[in-house]
Write an enzyme that holds these catalytic residues in place. Structure first.
Site, PDB file in Angstrom:
ATOM      1  N   ASP A 322       0.773  -1.307  -0.024  1.00 59.48           N
ATOM      2  CA  ASP A 322       0.060  -0.148  -0.089  1.00 59.48           C
ATOM      3  C   ASP A 322       1.121   1.228   0.041  1.00 59.48           C
ATOM      4  O   ASP A 322       2.106   1.017   0.239  1.00 59.48           O
ATOM      5  CB  ASP A 322      -0.977  -0.029   1.174  1.00 59.48           C
ATOM      6  CG  ASP A 322      -2.107   0.881   1.083  1.00 59.48           C
ATOM      7  OD1 ASP A 322      -2.236   1.670   0.143  1.00 59.48           O
ATOM      8  OD2 ASP A 322      -3.253   0.699   1.679  1.00 59.48           O
ATOM      9  N   GLU A 518     -10.477   6.834   4.186  1.00 56.75           N
ATOM     10  CA  GLU A 518      -9.581   6.393   5.191  1.00 56.75           C
ATOM     11  C   GLU A 518      -9.946   6.984   6.582  1.00 56.75           C
ATOM     12  O   GLU A 518     -10.806   7.441   6.953  1.00 56.75           O
ATOM     13  CB  GLU A 518      -8.381   6.474   4.496  1.00 56.75           C
ATOM     14  CG  GLU A 518      -8.260   5.893   3.150  1.00 56.75           C
ATOM     15  CD  GLU A 518      -6.972   5.770   2.531  1.00 56.75           C
ATOM     16  OE1 GLU A 518      -5.836   5.365   3.558  1.00 56.75           O
ATOM     17  OE2 GLU A 518      -6.521   6.088   1.429  1.00 56.75           O
TER      18      GLU A 518
HETATM   19  C1  BGC Z   1      -3.202   9.634  -1.896  1.00 56.64           C
HETATM   20  C2  BGC Z   1      -4.068   8.381  -1.730  1.00 56.64           C
HETATM   21  C3  BGC Z   1      -3.313   7.813  -0.557  1.00 56.64           C
HETATM   22  C4  BGC Z   1      -2.984   8.596   0.607  1.00 56.64           C
HETATM   23  C5  BGC Z   1      -2.374   7.781   1.667  1.00 56.64           C
HETATM   24  C6  BGC Z   1      -2.711  10.400  -0.629  1.00 56.64           C
HETATM   25  O1  BGC Z   1      -2.255  11.369  -1.036  1.00 56.64           O
HETATM   26  O2  BGC Z   1      -3.985  10.489  -2.971  1.00 56.64           O
HETATM   27  O3  BGC Z   1      -4.242   7.691  -2.868  1.00 56.64           O
HETATM   28  O4  BGC Z   1      -4.395   6.609  -0.271  1.00 56.64           O
HETATM   29  O5  BGC Z   1      -2.317   9.618   0.292  1.00 56.64           O
HETATM   30  O6  BGC Z   1      -2.128   8.507   2.691  1.00 56.64           O
HETATM   31  C1  BGC Z   2      -5.034   2.943   0.552  1.00 57.88           C
HETATM   32  C2  BGC Z   2      -5.446   1.967  -0.782  1.00 57.88           C
HETATM   33  C3  BGC Z   2      -5.265   2.714  -1.928  1.00 57.88           C
HETATM   34  C4  BGC Z   2      -3.788   3.244  -2.235  1.00 57.88           C
HETATM   35  C5  BGC Z   2      -3.561   3.935  -3.437  1.00 57.88           C
HETATM   36  C6  BGC Z   2      -3.811   3.871   0.154  1.00 57.88           C
HETATM   37  O1  BGC Z   2      -3.786   4.911   1.102  1.00 57.88           O
HETATM   38  O2  BGC Z   2      -5.015   2.662   1.518  1.00 57.88           O
HETATM   39  O3  BGC Z   2      -6.665   1.467  -0.706  1.00 57.88           O
HETATM   40  O4  BGC Z   2      -5.397   1.639  -3.075  1.00 57.88           O
HETATM   41  O5  BGC Z   2      -3.769   4.222  -1.214  1.00 57.88           O
HETATM   42  O6  BGC Z   2      -4.400   5.007  -3.632  1.00 57.88           O
END
Ligand code: BGC
Ligand code: BGC
Length: 668
Positions: A322, A518
């Site tokens: 991830d 999230e």
């Molecule tokens: C991204 C997300 C990612 C997240 C994790 C964001 O900047 O756009 O895709 O899941 O950061 O912290």
């Molecule tokens: C998330 C994932 C996601 C990834 C890419 C992460 O922060 O936990 O689910 O696929 O970002 O955007």
């Protein structure tokens, strides 16, 4: 080749996991493969592909192999960079889009995908042409692209209890991805949340592992095509990702990226079920979870990644980390983490630190800190997926097709998904359906806001800050209601704060959670608007004016809302229905005589909590303090509506459906 591969695998396993497991049998976070189900299929292996992959690996330099196992975010890499660093994949994270994040048009995405791909396959001396994989979080439709069809989030699809619908949505999503040049979806999430305070609850289908298992394989087949098929991309399919492996929904307190204390049998019984059918359906990738199991981060857990997933479960695709998830392993950073590769991660998601990670990983391989056989196995898995997808075959018949994004077929599918996912929780004196000839007040801050009804992971990570014109093919819930009423001789008056002038016969109030993604969605309590209860005041005011009230609750999860339920004559859980708001009116507004045009069929895939005074009080306190673990109240203790609950219109069947509904169901 298949034979050689099978020889290689057990030896790696013996080296890394089983020896470690044996020496630390009593240790926490160590899985015992014999407790897990056996794999039933290895649908990704075929001799022709394996030969082709071996031949490629034989030609690749060490640098090219290291490049294959690293994925950068499009916000931090240019096509030109790929000439020096031949990475295997890119992603567009939730916040990333072409032109510095400012341009989400299909044309801009396709141009970017083509520019990156062109460099990866150009012939130049010392370069092995290997097409790059482009991955995105297409988790409820191709949700990062302007004009795409936005389907209900998974929690709503769970309420539909319709596996065939899931497959059709997967196929439509894949087609909408294929037209803009994407080849890999970070979906489906197979989490089985145990605590609704978790901000990712809406990404899950159900708290019921059996339903998640039934859906997982369907979604994988929908996205990828049939398990033994080849050239997915040429037939409008993409690679799927089962995520987040494993136990992401079991963390203590529902804290995102937290620790799951579950015993190993519980991990198998509750959290692993979806992976069994996903692997059976030939899922091409699995994403490791940010969370820990018994204190050990999943990204560093060889017994689960190698022993269970790649061993016992027979997963032959690749494991992707991830977003900087490897950095959470003790001793690792964004740019340095041999331990993740050793534990079984095949591809690092290294959005911003990819360059230094490349240099460091290369040095570790040269120094012998990482066995070369591990690198080769990771590269093999990635190339296998690329070959099976058809990436080496230049044809992309779906790319650029103008008739696919938000086609009438896809919009109709999304609208029927909305109808199937809504759950009728209360319908006092059969207030619903509303006669289409009625005068209706439509109120609430969610009534005319398409972004709100789509939720997180919509044209951005958190899904906030949108206006209706950002959704050229979308329809708000209010617009759908108005259309249905006008067609039946009635009228709809929009007034967000409910201060209508003309006296309506009935009010529909659309309210609920704002968009989030999230950890931003983690809650200290499952009590809705604890303390403030702003929406309740609106409901009470309307009722004081003797206007019957229909509540349409937009939320990423069931929330304890006893007061709002009690202050409503009818109450509909609408989840996050997506861009086809008209699906709500299909159910709420009947014909000109008040007969239903469509009946409700949705049933709760999560138990709906009742309010508790303690939770409400603690929430008030937590709102002021930092909402850490200590401030959190107990998880659901008592349901107001049981799992499986959902009402129908009386003409069609008895008012209370689900066999599962017992005394826990609401009185009216
Ligand atoms: C991204 C997300 C990612 C997240 C994790 C964001 O900047 O756009 O895709 O899941 O950061 O912290
Ligand atoms: C998330 C994932 C996601 C990834 C890419 C992460 O922060 O936990 O689910 O696929 O970002 O955007």
């Amino acid at each position: 080749m298949v034979a050689r591969l099978n020889l290689l695998r057990p030896s790696i396993l013996a080296l890394l996991c089983c020896a470690a497991a044996a020496s630390a049998a009593a240790a926490r976070g160590v899985a015992h493969a014999e407790l897990w189900p056996h794999a039933r299929s290895t649908g990704l292996l075929d001799p022709v592909t394996e030969l082709r992959v071996s031949e490629l690996i034989g030609r690749m330099s060490l640098e090219e192999k290291v490049g294959q196992i690293i994925q950068a975010d499009i916000g931090y890499i240019t096509p030109e960079d790929l000439r020096r660093y031949p990475l295997g994949a890119v992603l567009a994270g939730g916040r990333s889009a072409p032109d510095g994040g400012s341009n989400r048009t299909p044309a801009a995405w396709l141009a970017l995908a083509r520019a990156l791909r062109a460099v990866s396959i150009e012939s130049r001396p010392g370069h092995t042409p290997i097409p790059i994989l482009f991955g995105v979080d297409a988790i409820h439709g191709n949700n990062g692209v302007s004009g795409a069809t936005i389907f209900p989030h998974n929690i709503g699809l769970g309420a539909a209890h319709d596996p065939a619908l899931i497959g059709r949505i997967g196929a439509a999503t894949a087609q909408e991805m294929a037209v803009v040049g994407f080849d890999w979806a970070f979906a489906p999430a197979l989490s089985v949340p145990q605590d609704l305070r978790w901000g990712r609850s809406y990404e899950s289908y159900s708290q019921d592992p059996a339903l998640v298992r039934r859906y997982a394989g369907e979604m994988v087949r929908g996205l990828q095509g049939e398990p033994n098929g080849m050239n997915s991309v040429q037939s409008g399919h993409v690679a799927a990702t089962a995520k987040h492996f494993l136990g992401d929904g079991g963390t203590r307190g529902g804290i995102d990226q937290g620790d799951t204390e579950a015993s190993e049998p519980e991990l198998v019984r509750v959290h692993a079920q979806g992976y069994v059918s996903a692997i059976d359906a030939g899922v091409m990738s699995v994403m490791a979870s940010y969370s820990s199991w018994q204190g050990v981060k999943l990204h560093g857990n060889a017994s689960l990644l190698r022993g269970v997933l790649k061993g016992r479960l027979g997963f032959e695709g690749f494991v992707v980390g991830d977003w900087n998830g490897h950095a959470q392993i003790a001793g690792c950073s964004n740019t340095n983490c041999a331990a993740a590769l050793i534990a079984g991660i095949d591809m690092f998601m290294a959005p911003d630190g990819w360059k230094e990670l490349f240099d460091n990983t290369l040095a570790q391989l040269r120094a012998g800190d990482i066995p070369l056989a591990l690198l080769d196995d990771a590269v093999r898995r990635i190339l296998r997926v690329k070959a099976r997808l058809g990436l080496f075959d230049g044809a992309r018949p779906w790319e650029g097709r103008p008739d696919v994004l938000a086609s009438s077929a896809h919009r109709a599918l999304a609208r029927s998904a909305v109808r199937e996912s809504l759950v009728l929780l209360k319908n006092r004196r059969q207030l619903l359906p509303i006669r289409a000839s009625a005068r209706v007040l439509v109120a609430g801050d969610g009534a005319d806001d398409i972004g709100r009804q789509c939720g997180g992971w919509t044209l951005g990570w958190q899904g906030s800050g949108h206006v209706n014109s950002d959704f050229p093919h979308g329809e708000s819930i209010y617009a759908g209601i108005r259309a249905a009423l006008e067609a039946g001789g009635g009228s709809a008056q929009l007034s967000v704060d409910g201060s209508a002038t003309a006296a309506p016969e009935v009010a529909i109030v659309v309210f609920g959670e704002p968009p989030y993604a999230e950890s931003a969605g983690d809650l200290p309590t499952i009590e809705y608007q604890a303390g403030a209860r702003r929406d309740l005041k609106l409901l009470q005011r309307l009722r004081a004016e003797h206007i019957p009230v229909v509540s349409v609750f937009l939320s990423g999860r069931p929330l304890a809302a006893d007061s709002e339920l009690d202050a409503s004559d009818a109450f509909v859980a609408a989840w996050l229905p997506g861009s086809e708001g008209g699906g709500v009116a299909d159910l709420l507004i009947g014909d000109a005589h008040g007969a239903p045009r469509h009946d409700f069929s949705g049933r709760l895939s999560f138990a709906w909590p009742a309010s508790t005074p303690a939770a409400a009080a603690a929430a008030g306190a937590a709102n002021g303090a930092a909402a850490g673990v200590k401030a959190r109240t107990a998880a659901i203790t008592r349901p107001r509506f049981a799992l499986g609950y959902g009402l129908h219109y009386p003409a069609h069947s008895p008012a209370r459906t689900a066999g599962a509904c017992n005394r826990a169901c609401a009185p009216d």
